[in-house]
Design a protein around this motif. Sequence first.
Motif, PDB file in Angstrom:
ATOM      1  N   LYS A  94      64.961  41.950  41.474  1.00 25.62           N
ATOM      2  CA  LYS A  94      63.577  41.545  41.219  1.00 25.62           C
ATOM      3  C   LYS A  94      63.575  40.231  40.447  1.00 25.62           C
ATOM      4  O   LYS A  94      64.484  39.954  39.673  1.00 25.62           O
ATOM      5  CB  LYS A  94      62.846  42.614  40.404  1.00 25.62           C
ATOM      6  CG  LYS A  94      62.616  43.896  41.180  1.00 25.62           C
ATOM      7  CD  LYS A  94      61.835  44.886  40.363  1.00 25.62           C
ATOM      8  CE  LYS A  94      61.563  46.127  41.198  1.00 25.62           C
ATOM      9  NZ  LYS A  94      60.734  47.088  40.451  1.00 25.62           N
ATOM     10  N   TYR A  95      62.528  39.448  40.640  1.00 27.85           N
ATOM     11  CA  TYR A  95      62.444  38.149  39.971  1.00 27.85           C
ATOM     12  C   TYR A  95      61.781  38.231  38.597  1.00 27.85           C
ATOM     13  O   TYR A  95      61.823  37.279  37.819  1.00 27.85           O
ATOM     14  CB  TYR A  95      61.723  37.113  40.857  1.00 27.85           C
ATOM     15  CG  TYR A  95      60.257  37.386  41.085  1.00 27.85           C
ATOM     16  CD1 TYR A  95      59.289  36.875  40.220  1.00 27.85           C
ATOM     17  CD2 TYR A  95      59.839  38.139  42.172  1.00 27.85           C
ATOM     18  CE1 TYR A  95      57.950  37.116  40.425  1.00 27.85           C
ATOM     19  CE2 TYR A  95      58.487  38.379  42.380  1.00 27.85           C
ATOM     20  CZ  TYR A  95      57.557  37.867  41.506  1.00 27.85           C
ATOM     21  OH  TYR A  95      56.231  38.110  41.719  1.00 27.85           O
ATOM     22  N   ARG A  96      61.153  39.356  38.291  1.00 25.72           N
ATOM     23  CA  ARG A  96      60.529  39.573  36.986  1.00 25.72           C
ATOM     24  C   ARG A  96      60.288  41.070  36.823  1.00 25.72           C
ATOM     25  O   ARG A  96      60.304  41.825  37.813  1.00 25.72           O
ATOM     26  CB  ARG A  96      59.212  38.800  36.844  1.00 25.72           C
ATOM     27  CG  ARG A  96      58.103  39.296  37.740  1.00 25.72           C
ATOM     28  CD  ARG A  96      56.776  38.585  37.431  1.00 25.72           C
ATOM     29  NE  ARG A  96      55.776  38.839  38.431  1.00 25.72           N
ATOM     30  CZ  ARG A  96      54.952  39.892  38.436  1.00 25.72           C
ATOM     31  NH1 ARG A  96      55.013  40.804  37.499  1.00 25.72           N
ATOM     32  NH2 ARG A  96      54.061  40.031  39.399  1.00 25.72           N
ATOM     33  N   ILE A 127      63.760  40.461  46.191  1.00 27.23           N
ATOM     34  CA  ILE A 127      63.936  39.327  47.101  1.00 27.23           C
ATOM     35  C   ILE A 127      63.473  39.721  48.501  1.00 27.23           C
ATOM     36  O   ILE A 127      62.761  38.965  49.159  1.00 27.23           O
ATOM     37  CB  ILE A 127      65.397  38.840  47.108  1.00 27.23           C
ATOM     38  CG1 ILE A 127      65.752  38.220  45.752  1.00 27.23           C
ATOM     39  CG2 ILE A 127      65.651  37.859  48.250  1.00 27.23           C
ATOM     40  CD1 ILE A 127      67.216  37.895  45.565  1.00 27.23           C
ATOM     41  N   HIS A 133      60.890  32.182  43.088  1.00 31.18           N
ATOM     42  CA  HIS A 133      61.081  33.604  42.778  1.00 31.18           C
ATOM     43  C   HIS A 133      62.441  34.086  43.260  1.00 31.18           C
ATOM     44  O   HIS A 133      63.140  34.822  42.557  1.00 31.18           O
ATOM     45  CB  HIS A 133      59.980  34.445  43.423  1.00 31.18           C
ATOM     46  CG  HIS A 133      58.683  34.375  42.722  1.00 31.18           C
ATOM     47  ND1 HIS A 133      57.501  34.687  43.349  1.00 31.18           N
ATOM     48  CD2 HIS A 133      58.341  34.024  41.456  1.00 31.18           C
ATOM     49  CE1 HIS A 133      56.498  34.550  42.491  1.00 31.18           C
ATOM     50  NE2 HIS A 133      56.982  34.136  41.338  1.00 31.18           N
ATOM     51  N   LYS A 140      65.155  32.290  43.796  1.00 35.23           N
ATOM     52  CA  LYS A 140      66.182  31.680  42.928  1.00 35.23           C
ATOM     53  C   LYS A 140      66.237  32.378  41.572  1.00 35.23           C
ATOM     54  O   LYS A 140      67.316  32.627  41.026  1.00 35.23           O
ATOM     55  CB  LYS A 140      65.894  30.190  42.741  1.00 35.23           C
ATOM     56  CG  LYS A 140      66.096  29.370  43.998  1.00 35.23           C
ATOM     57  CD  LYS A 140      65.644  27.922  43.797  1.00 35.23           C
ATOM     58  CE  LYS A 140      65.692  27.149  45.097  1.00 35.23           C
ATOM     59  NZ  LYS A 140      65.116  25.797  44.959  1.00 35.23           N
ATOM     60  N   GLN A 141      65.078  32.697  41.028  1.00 33.01           N
ATOM     61  CA  GLN A 141      64.986  33.385  39.741  1.00 33.01           C
ATOM     62  C   GLN A 141      65.659  34.756  39.805  1.00 33.01           C
ATOM     63  O   GLN A 141      66.386  35.140  38.891  1.00 33.01           O
ATOM     64  CB  GLN A 141      63.495  33.529  39.414  1.00 33.01           C
ATOM     65  CG  GLN A 141      63.123  33.852  38.023  1.00 33.01           C
ATOM     66  CD  GLN A 141      61.623  33.644  37.849  1.00 33.01           C
ATOM     67  OE1 GLN A 141      61.165  32.514  37.750  1.00 33.01           O
ATOM     68  NE2 GLN A 141      60.861  34.720  37.822  1.00 33.01           N
ATOM     69  N   ALA A 142      65.421  35.478  40.895  1.00 33.40           N
ATOM     70  CA  ALA A 142      66.032  36.795  41.060  1.00 33.40           C
ATOM     71  C   ALA A 142      67.552  36.683  41.185  1.00 33.40           C
ATOM     72  O   ALA A 142      68.288  37.480  40.593  1.00 33.40           O
ATOM     73  CB  ALA A 142      65.449  37.497  42.283  1.00 33.40           C
TER      74      ALA A 142
END
Length: 181
Positions: free
Chosen positions: A56-58, A64, A169, A171-173
């Motif tokens: 998860k990104y947050r 993803i 998102h 990339k963040q995950a």
Amino acid sequence: MTEQEFHKLRFPIGEFQKPEKIDAKHIANWIETIENLPSSILNLTEKLSEVELNYKYRPEGWTIKQVVHHCADSHINSITRFKLALTEHRPAIRPYFEDRFAKLSDYDEPLDSSISILKGVHQKLGILLKGLNDEELKREFVHPEYGKIYTIEETIGVYAWHSNHHLAHIKQAITGKGKYN
């Protein structure tokens, strides 16, 4: 986590900012961003394992996989919205419940079908959007969920932003390596 930190995770590139005056350069750059989304997603996801695709990104965010499937669903809607605005006088578009879509069984499946959808839809979008004249760019639709009228030119910017927003998102995950799961 503070509200500000949560907002930054939710909107890693910030929220869409409509330029005061949208010019041809904005439109060309936005269309290029839209055309590149499928290959950008593929480059980020093609070597990820099943475990990584479920990062998860947050906190309380999508995986993803869900983000990629959402992009396919959202951008199917986008081409329909553009075509409605081009063929009807200020039509009211149909909103949908993105969060409910993300809970459907197809969002658990491999990304192949959504990548294929994105490739086709974005190829068509590129052709359609590059062919618009100044008058067509000013055509409008009503988004009843927000009670707002959008022009096609602004909406091109929104979908370019949406593309970059969800790439961020993903990339963040990947960078988070599952810390929000």
